[in-house]
Design an enzyme around this catalytic site. Structure first.
Site, mmCIF file in Angstrom:
data_model
loop_
_atom_site.group_PDB
_atom_site.id
_atom_site.type_symbol
_atom_site.label_atom_id
_atom_site.label_comp_id
_atom_site.label_asym_id
_atom_site.label_seq_id
_atom_site.Cartn_x
_atom_site.Cartn_y
_atom_site.Cartn_z
ATOM 1 N N GLY A 84 13.258 -28.375 -32.315
ATOM 2 C CA GLY A 84 13.706 -29.721 -32.020
ATOM 3 C C GLY A 84 13.036 -30.290 -30.792
ATOM 4 O O GLY A 84 12.027 -29.770 -30.300
ATOM 5 N N ASN A 85 13.630 -31.357 -30.270
ATOM 6 C CA ASN A 85 13.082 -32.050 -29.118
ATOM 7 C C ASN A 85 13.137 -31.210 -27.853
ATOM 8 O O ASN A 85 12.283 -31.342 -26.972
ATOM 9 C CB ASN A 85 13.852 -33.363 -28.911
ATOM 10 C CG ASN A 85 13.296 -34.188 -27.772
ATOM 11 O OD1 ASN A 85 12.095 -34.365 -27.651
ATOM 12 N ND2 ASN A 85 14.196 -34.702 -26.929
ATOM 13 N N GLY A 87 14.119 -27.524 -27.839
ATOM 14 C CA GLY A 87 13.907 -26.096 -27.975
ATOM 15 C C GLY A 87 13.864 -25.665 -29.422
ATOM 16 O O GLY A 87 13.729 -26.480 -30.334
ATOM 17 N N ARG A 88 13.994 -24.358 -29.621
ATOM 18 C CA ARG A 88 13.939 -23.779 -30.955
ATOM 19 C C ARG A 88 15.304 -23.223 -31.345
ATOM 20 O O ARG A 88 16.096 -22.838 -30.488
ATOM 21 C CB ARG A 88 12.893 -22.667 -31.011
ATOM 22 C CG ARG A 88 11.475 -23.156 -30.757
ATOM 23 C CD ARG A 88 10.471 -22.062 -31.045
ATOM 24 N NE ARG A 88 9.104 -22.521 -30.782
ATOM 25 C CZ ARG A 88 8.018 -21.814 -31.087
ATOM 26 N NH1 ARG A 88 8.142 -20.633 -31.650
ATOM 27 N NH2 ARG A 88 6.820 -22.287 -30.814
ATOM 28 N N VAL A 89 15.534 -23.189 -32.651
ATOM 29 C CA VAL A 89 16.799 -22.678 -33.177
ATOM 30 C C VAL A 89 16.507 -21.484 -34.074
ATOM 31 O O VAL A 89 15.624 -21.545 -34.933
ATOM 32 C CB VAL A 89 17.549 -23.768 -33.971
ATOM 33 C CG1 VAL A 89 18.876 -23.210 -34.489
ATOM 34 C CG2 VAL A 89 17.795 -24.997 -33.103
ATOM 35 N N ASP A 200 22.733 -40.603 -31.713
ATOM 36 C CA ASP A 200 21.699 -39.900 -32.478
ATOM 37 C C ASP A 200 22.136 -39.645 -33.911
ATOM 38 O O ASP A 200 21.761 -38.630 -34.511
ATOM 39 C CB ASP A 200 21.337 -38.579 -31.796
ATOM 40 C CG ASP A 200 19.930 -38.104 -32.171
ATOM 41 O OD1 ASP A 200 19.157 -38.909 -32.721
ATOM 42 O OD2 ASP A 200 19.610 -36.931 -31.922
#
Length: 425
Positions: A84-85, A87-89, A200
């Site tokens: 994402g904007n 970090g990572r998941v 959002d």
């Protein structure tokens, strides 16, 4: 007493995968994942029988103060879910329980600007405040070296945008739109009760849990305002057809009933930051004149429109064209929407997509007014999470204590309508 935080060598989480600009050296010291006291979280109505909290409790250690501690060694990293904007998941599970799946959001703070760092802090603040069936649960919040890790619910059903693209003509049936819109509305209402303006909303941020119900995600663009809750009683006359089936109301046409309403809307919230997805931006945000809670209700109107018609209402040939249309153009509708329910849907979106936020539905009294719109007629809001979601089948099984439990699973038959008693054709 401060606890030194290092990455434990016995953990399966390799944080070097989370950033291309920084690495992290392992150490033998152990780090704790601290969450809100599980005895509070698991006792909430929608979490009372949550197996994830049971698994967390079984894996971790409960301190005398009621806080839970888990080491990173309790987690096993399975695969990367997305970036994402911020970090990572990752998909992960507890080592002792293969069925306890979670999403781990990993943020490398060294790779972020000061502005994005404040967004990370906002998301952590929002997640720590939530306790709602259509919003994520923060099971653990870890600060380790220059990484922030948030352990939250994993939603195997993907997002609504991906599901929308699989539909005929990229459009949901009206009953499905009503269902998803109702659950998102309840999630937005809860955020506003806490004073958070979401900013959002879009199908990509509406995830589907394993049981088909929704969960909002990504709260880094939120901001907070003051809220003054009020409870009001008023008389309401039942108008139109009634039904005792499914989620529809019962009562006589013309009968006057007394209704108690709870209103808590951050009407004084104000910001001048222009953030969000451009197709979902409200006119006041595009103009740069400052905005408040009304941007969420505008976005809700765009959201309902996109689920109905497969596109956003002001989409232009370019980003600049879309923004121009948002400020200057009215809402247009396809001519083939004469199916039952579209008339009410058009009226709802028309009232939400009013360019003047002072006249926009929801800006004054929030979700309370939107729930009363005919598009949502008959929904029993406190029972929303007991309805069978679109595309899911209700299976009734009696447990050993003689109580009935509902289990949803994907079926192959055609789903007739979630609003008609979850029947199948």
């Amino acid at each position: 007493m401060e606890i030194e935080t290092h990455f434990p060598s016995d953990s399966d989480l390799d944080f070097s995968f989370t950033s291309s600009t920084s690495t992290f050296t392992s150490s033998s010291a152990r780090t704790s994942l601290s969450s809100t006291p599980p005895r509070n979280s698991s006792s909430k109505t929608h979490r009372k029988n949550d197996p994830h909290w049971s698994a967390i409790l079984a894996a971790g250690n409960l301190s005398s103060s009621g806080h839970l501690s888990l080491s990173l060694g309790h987690l096993h990293l399975l695969r990367h879910l997305g970036t994402g904007n911020l970090g990572r998941v990752f998909l992960c599970r507890l080592k002792h329980d293969e069925n306890a799946l979670f999403a781990l959001k990993v943020v490398d703070r060294d790779a972020l600007s000061a502005k994005k760092l404040s967004q990370v802090e906002m998301e952590a603040q929002v997640l720590a405040s939530l306790a709602h069936p259509f919003l994520p649960t923060l099971y653990a919040h870890l600060e380790i070296s220059h990484y922030t890790c948030l352990l939250i619910d994993y939603c195997p059903g993907g997002d609504l945008h991906s599901l929308l693209l699989k539909q005929p003509r990229h459009r949901f049936p009206v009953d499905s739109v009503r269902f998803y819109a109702a659950e998102v509305l309840l999630a937005l209402e809860y955020l506003h009760v806490l004073g958070f303006v979401y900013r959002d909303l879009k199908p990509e941020n509406v995830l589907r849990r394993g049981d088909g119900h929704v969960m909002l995600s990504d709260f880094d663009l939120c901001f907070r305002g003051e809220v003054v809750p009020t409870v009001r009683t008023r008389a309401r006359k039942i108008v139109g057809p009634t039904s005792n089936c499914g989620c529809f109301r019962s009562g006589r046409d013309g009968e006057e009933v007394t209704v108690t309403e709870f209103v808590a809307e951050p009407t004084e919230a104000f910001s001048k930051s222009c953030v969000g997805t451009h197709e979902y931006l409200a006119p006041e945000m595009v103009n740069g004149n400052g905005h408040g809670n009304g941007v969420d209700w505008w976005a809700f109107g765009v959201f309902v429109y996109e689920l109905l018609y497969g596109r956003t209402p002001f989409k232009g040939g370019s980003k600049e064209g879309t923004l121009r249309n948002i400020v200057t153009s009215g809402v247009s509708y396809p001519e083939d929407d004469d199916v039952a329910g579209y008339k009410e849907a058009r009226d709802l979106t028309g009232r939400l997509l009013v360019k003047d936020p002072r006249r926009r539905l929801g800006c004054a009294r929030g979700a309370t007014d939107i729930k009363r719109h005919p598009f949502f007629d008959g929904i029993k809001w406190p029972l929303m999470r007991d309805y069978c979601p679109p595309g899911m089948r209700r299976h009734v099984a009696e447990n050993r204590r003689g109580r009935w439990s509902w289990k949803g699973y994907f079926g192959k038959k055609r789903y007739r309508s979630w609003s008609n008693g979850a029947k199948w054709a």
